[in-house]
Design a protein around this motif. Sequence first.
Motif, PDB file in Angstrom:
ATOM      1  N   GLY A  13       0.765  -3.213   1.308  1.00 48.34           N
ATOM      2  CA  GLY A  13       2.004  -3.635   1.902  1.00 48.34           C
ATOM      3  C   GLY A  13       1.710  -3.874   3.439  1.00 48.34           C
ATOM      4  N   THR A  15       0.663  -6.703   5.166  1.00 47.72           N
ATOM      5  CA  THR A  15       0.896  -7.917   5.541  1.00 47.72           C
ATOM      6  C   THR A  15       2.206  -8.202   6.583  1.00 47.72           C
ATOM      7  N   ALA A  16       2.906  -7.076   6.692  1.00 45.86           N
ATOM      8  CA  ALA A  16       4.309  -7.304   7.307  1.00 45.86           C
ATOM      9  C   ALA A  16       4.786  -5.882   7.584  1.00 45.86           C
ATOM     10  N   ILE A  18       5.832  -1.871   8.543  1.00 45.74           N
ATOM     11  CA  ILE A  18       5.470  -0.450   8.606  1.00 45.74           C
ATOM     12  C   ILE A  18       3.916  -0.811   8.660  1.00 45.74           C
ATOM     13  N   ARG A  40       0.585 -10.449  -0.855  1.00 45.49           N
ATOM     14  CA  ARG A  40       0.329 -11.838  -1.660  1.00 45.49           C
ATOM     15  C   ARG A  40       0.510 -12.964  -0.488  1.00 45.49           C
ATOM     16  N   ASN A  41       1.138 -12.581   0.568  1.00 46.02           N
ATOM     17  CA  ASN A  41       1.385 -13.546   1.522  1.00 46.02           C
ATOM     18  C   ASN A  41      -0.192 -13.981   2.437  1.00 46.02           C
ATOM     19  N   ALA A  74      -3.279 -10.083  -3.950  1.00 43.95           N
ATOM     20  CA  ALA A  74      -2.767  -9.436  -5.206  1.00 43.95           C
ATOM     21  C   ALA A  74      -1.444  -9.130  -5.350  1.00 43.95           C
ATOM     22  N   ASP A  75      -0.958  -9.721  -6.307  1.00 42.71           N
ATOM     23  CA  ASP A  75       0.528  -8.984  -6.695  1.00 42.71           C
ATOM     24  C   ASP A  75       0.538  -7.725  -7.256  1.00 42.71           C
ATOM     25  N   LEU A  76       1.025  -6.685  -6.613  1.00 43.68           N
ATOM     26  CA  LEU A  76       0.891  -5.347  -7.084  1.00 43.68           C
ATOM     27  C   LEU A  76       1.890  -4.924  -7.855  1.00 43.68           C
ATOM     28  N   ARG A 111       0.400   2.410  -6.492  1.00 51.34           N
ATOM     29  CA  ARG A 111      -0.063   3.092  -5.390  1.00 51.34           C
ATOM     30  C   ARG A 111      -1.149   4.530  -5.874  1.00 51.34           C
ATOM     31  N   LEU A 137       6.741   6.242   1.897  1.00 50.36           N
ATOM     32  CA  LEU A 137       7.778   5.990   1.042  1.00 50.36           C
ATOM     33  C   LEU A 137       9.175   6.639   1.903  1.00 50.36           C
ATOM     34  N   GLY A 236      11.188   6.686   8.600  1.00 54.86           N
ATOM     35  CA  GLY A 236      12.267   6.696   9.555  1.00 54.86           C
ATOM     36  C   GLY A 236      13.072   5.134   9.192  1.00 54.86           C
ATOM     37  N   VAL A 238      13.349   1.495   9.877  1.00 48.57           N
ATOM     38  CA  VAL A 238      12.430   0.570  10.679  1.00 48.57           C
ATOM     39  C   VAL A 238      13.113  -0.544  10.335  1.00 48.57           C
ATOM     40  N   THR A 240      12.499  -4.033   9.612  1.00 45.70           N
ATOM     41  CA  THR A 240      11.388  -4.905   8.945  1.00 45.70           C
ATOM     42  C   THR A 240      12.153  -6.208   8.389  1.00 45.70           C
ATOM     43  N   GLU A 242      12.022  -6.175   5.152  1.00 46.77           N
ATOM     44  CA  GLU A 242      11.988  -6.079   3.829  1.00 46.77           C
ATOM     45  C   GLU A 242      13.386  -6.241   3.067  1.00 46.77           C
ATOM     46  N   ARG A 245      13.550 -10.231   2.724  1.00 44.15           N
ATOM     47  CA  ARG A 245      12.450 -10.798   1.757  1.00 44.15           C
ATOM     48  C   ARG A 245      12.410 -10.071   0.671  1.00 44.15           C
TER      49      ARG A 245
HETATM   50  N1  LIG Z   1      12.124  -0.230   6.702  1.00 44.54           N
HETATM   51  C1  LIG Z   1      12.560   0.977   6.296  1.00 44.54           C
HETATM   52  O1  LIG Z   1      13.435   1.623   7.019  1.00 44.54           O
HETATM   53  C2  LIG Z   1      12.150   2.013   5.427  1.00 44.54           C
HETATM   54  C3  LIG Z   1      12.461   3.295   5.223  1.00 44.54           C
HETATM   55  C4  LIG Z   1      12.139   4.126   4.331  1.00 44.54           C
HETATM   56  C5  LIG Z   1      11.092   3.665   3.410  1.00 44.54           C
HETATM   57  N2  LIG Z   1      10.410   2.592   3.762  1.00 44.54           N
HETATM   58  C6  LIG Z   1       9.468   2.201   2.559  1.00 44.54           C
HETATM   59  O2  LIG Z   1       8.192   1.789   3.334  1.00 44.54           O
HETATM   60  C7  LIG Z   1       7.372   1.016   2.652  1.00 44.54           C
HETATM   61  C8  LIG Z   1       7.371  -0.547   3.529  1.00 44.54           C
HETATM   62  O3  LIG Z   1       8.560  -0.974   3.901  1.00 44.54           O
HETATM   63  P1  LIG Z   1       8.625  -2.146   5.357  1.00 44.54           P
HETATM   64  O4  LIG Z   1       9.752  -2.364   5.811  1.00 44.54           O
HETATM   65  O5  LIG Z   1       7.330  -2.082   5.901  1.00 44.54           O
HETATM   66  O6  LIG Z   1       8.435  -3.511   4.218  1.00 44.54           O
HETATM   67  P2  LIG Z   1       8.269  -5.039   4.494  1.00 44.54           P
HETATM   68  O7  LIG Z   1       8.206  -5.502   6.014  1.00 44.54           O
HETATM   69  O8  LIG Z   1       9.214  -5.919   3.700  1.00 44.54           O
HETATM   70  O9  LIG Z   1       6.749  -5.411   4.260  1.00 44.54           O
HETATM   71  C9  LIG Z   1       6.376  -5.143   2.514  1.00 44.54           C
HETATM   72  C10 LIG Z   1       4.877  -5.281   2.378  1.00 44.54           C
HETATM   73  O10 LIG Z   1       4.598  -5.064   1.022  1.00 44.54           O
HETATM   74  C11 LIG Z   1       3.804  -5.923   0.760  1.00 44.54           C
HETATM   75  N3  LIG Z   1       4.355  -6.460  -0.915  1.00 44.54           N
HETATM   76  C12 LIG Z   1       5.529  -6.773  -1.382  1.00 44.54           C
HETATM   77  N4  LIG Z   1       5.695  -6.743  -2.709  1.00 44.54           N
HETATM   78  C13 LIG Z   1       4.344  -7.027  -3.024  1.00 44.54           C
HETATM   79  C14 LIG Z   1       3.645  -7.207  -4.302  1.00 44.54           C
HETATM   80  N5  LIG Z   1       4.316  -7.490  -5.475  1.00 44.54           N
HETATM   81  N6  LIG Z   1       2.121  -7.121  -4.468  1.00 44.54           N
HETATM   82  C15 LIG Z   1       1.434  -6.681  -3.350  1.00 44.54           C
HETATM   83  N7  LIG Z   1       1.972  -6.434  -2.058  1.00 44.54           N
HETATM   84  C16 LIG Z   1       3.488  -6.425  -1.952  1.00 44.54           C
HETATM   85  C17 LIG Z   1       4.200  -7.437   1.138  1.00 44.54           C
HETATM   86  O11 LIG Z   1       3.158  -8.417   1.436  1.00 44.54           O
HETATM   87  P3  LIG Z   1       3.136  -9.724   0.575  1.00 44.54           P
HETATM   88  O12 LIG Z   1       4.326 -10.382   0.787  1.00 44.54           O
HETATM   89  O13 LIG Z   1       1.965 -10.507   1.391  1.00 44.54           O
HETATM   90  O14 LIG Z   1       2.876  -9.544  -0.746  1.00 44.54           O
HETATM   91  C18 LIG Z   1       4.395  -6.640   2.666  1.00 44.54           C
HETATM   92  O15 LIG Z   1       3.293  -6.594   3.313  1.00 44.54           O
HETATM   93  C19 LIG Z   1       8.259   0.492   1.552  1.00 44.54           C
HETATM   94  O16 LIG Z   1       7.884   1.288   0.391  1.00 44.54           O
HETATM   95  C20 LIG Z   1       9.815   0.878   1.835  1.00 44.54           C
HETATM   96  O17 LIG Z   1      10.506   1.308   0.702  1.00 44.54           O
HETATM   97  C21 LIG Z   1      11.035   1.495   4.615  1.00 44.54           C
END
Ligand SMILES: NC(=O)c1ccc[n+]([C@@H]2O[C@H](COP(=O)([O-])OP(=O)(O)OC[C@H]3O[C@@H](n4cnc5c(N)ncnc54)[C@H](OP(=O)(O)O)[C@@H]3O)[C@@H](O)[C@H]2O)c1
Length: 358
Positions: A13, A15-16, A18, A40-41, A74-76, A111, A137, A236, A238, A240, A242, A245
């Motif tokens: 996780g 490539t984008a 957090i 994946r990206n 890899a697609d996880l 994970r 998480l 917290g 953040v 992003t 998420e 996408r």
């Molecule tokens: N943002 C928040 O406020 C927040 C709050 C609480 C918890 N979280 C948790 O923190 C974690 C990270 O969140 P984020 O906001 O940083 O997300 P994000 O910006 O959307 O980044 C998601 C990352 O996961 C990778 N990913 C997604 N699907 C995948 C797949 N099938 N196989 C491999 N890699 C995959 C993406 O890489 P590719 O696209 O290259 O595959 C990307 O690097 C998540 O578990 C989220 O639930 C976030």
Amino acid sequence: MGNDQCPVALFTGATAGIGEAILKAYAKQHRDARIYFVGRNEASARKIIEDVREIWTDGQGGVENEGAITFIKADLTLLRNVQSVVEEVKRREGETSEHHDAPLVLTFYSRAYLTYGLLPLLRSSKTPNGARVISILAPGEEGPLYLEDLDLKDRHPTVIDWIFPEWLRRLTGLDPGYMMLRISHSVIMTTLFFEELARRERERIQEAHSTTETAPDVLGHGGGKAGVSFLHVYPGLVKTKEFERGDFPAALKFFFTWIMLPLITPIAVAAEKVGESVASMAKDKRFGLSRSAEGEQAGAAELGSDRVRGSGSYCLSWDGRRMVKDNVLEALRKKGASELLWEHLVEGFGGLDAMTVE
Ligand SMILES: NC(=O)c1ccc[n+]([C@@H]2O[C@H](COP(=O)([O-])OP(=O)(O)OC[C@H]3O[C@@H](n4cnc5c(N)ncnc54)[C@H](OP(=O)(O)O)[C@@H]3O)[C@@H](O)[C@H]2O)c1
């Protein structure tokens, strides 16, 4: 990880969002690291590799250190891909059809299997305060857990169904109740799995101490005997990509992008800030593994998720404060949830048994 002196880190996780921020902060803090990151990206990955090289060379263009960064595509959401990632990292580091709910695999199972598969490498780490596994998480978001259906094959009733009944779910294609349940399952399973791994790790270390007179102290002395500890971290709020996408229905994306994100902006934390803090946790001795529950080395350590100081399993906010609903976990432990989860991972889900960890 790493058998030599270089720190080695594997990110998923990253490539984008957090994960990317943590990876970059880690690269700043460890200029000689060997970094692997999975996603994946490829376009994002290429950009991140460039950015990290820039960090390591201070923008001067010359190579200043021995750091290396490798992207593993890899697609996880497919567990067989997780196994390939484990093999790929093991190979590079010199050691010798699925019907699961995709988001649940992404947030927990992939994970868990990566962690378990790489334990032998992590255990061989000579990093002074012990190797770390960090899962970003949502500790503190513990809710219901269906012990008889851990991987949520069925659609269980949830409290949100009162305000979001079936006809509305069908009309909108949204199921917020199920989403919340999925988060709750991933969160609780992460913490219980980490506790079980930490318990096994303490036993292993204690055994090593009782059989080797010369074994160094566990907390703070390293030498490959510091053990592995496990951190479940809440980032917290953040901002992003998420929500834009993710595989969410269009209506939910619209809601998050145009209503929720602008509302949370004032209380959101910058990804870079979270990244710096979480990357520091990877070496902070407060989050290591102490020799025994009440052991002499436990003083410097933080209170574990199981309320035992230095237990090696921690639930934390992004800035290092303990964060967990103790009452929910305690009730589940009493019902034997930890043992059930372990059995589920080893036998029921069909993954851990394929990976041998002595
Ligand atoms: N943002 C928040 O406020 C927040 C709050 C609480 C918890 N979280 C948790 O923190 C974690 C990270 O969140 P984020 O906001 O940083 O997300 P994000 O910006 O959307 O980044 C998601 C990352 O996961 C990778 N990913 C997604 N699907 C995948 C797949 N099938 N196989 C491999 N890699 C995959 C993406 O890489 P590719 O696209 O290259 O595959 C990307 O690097 C998540 O578990 C989220 O639930 C976030």
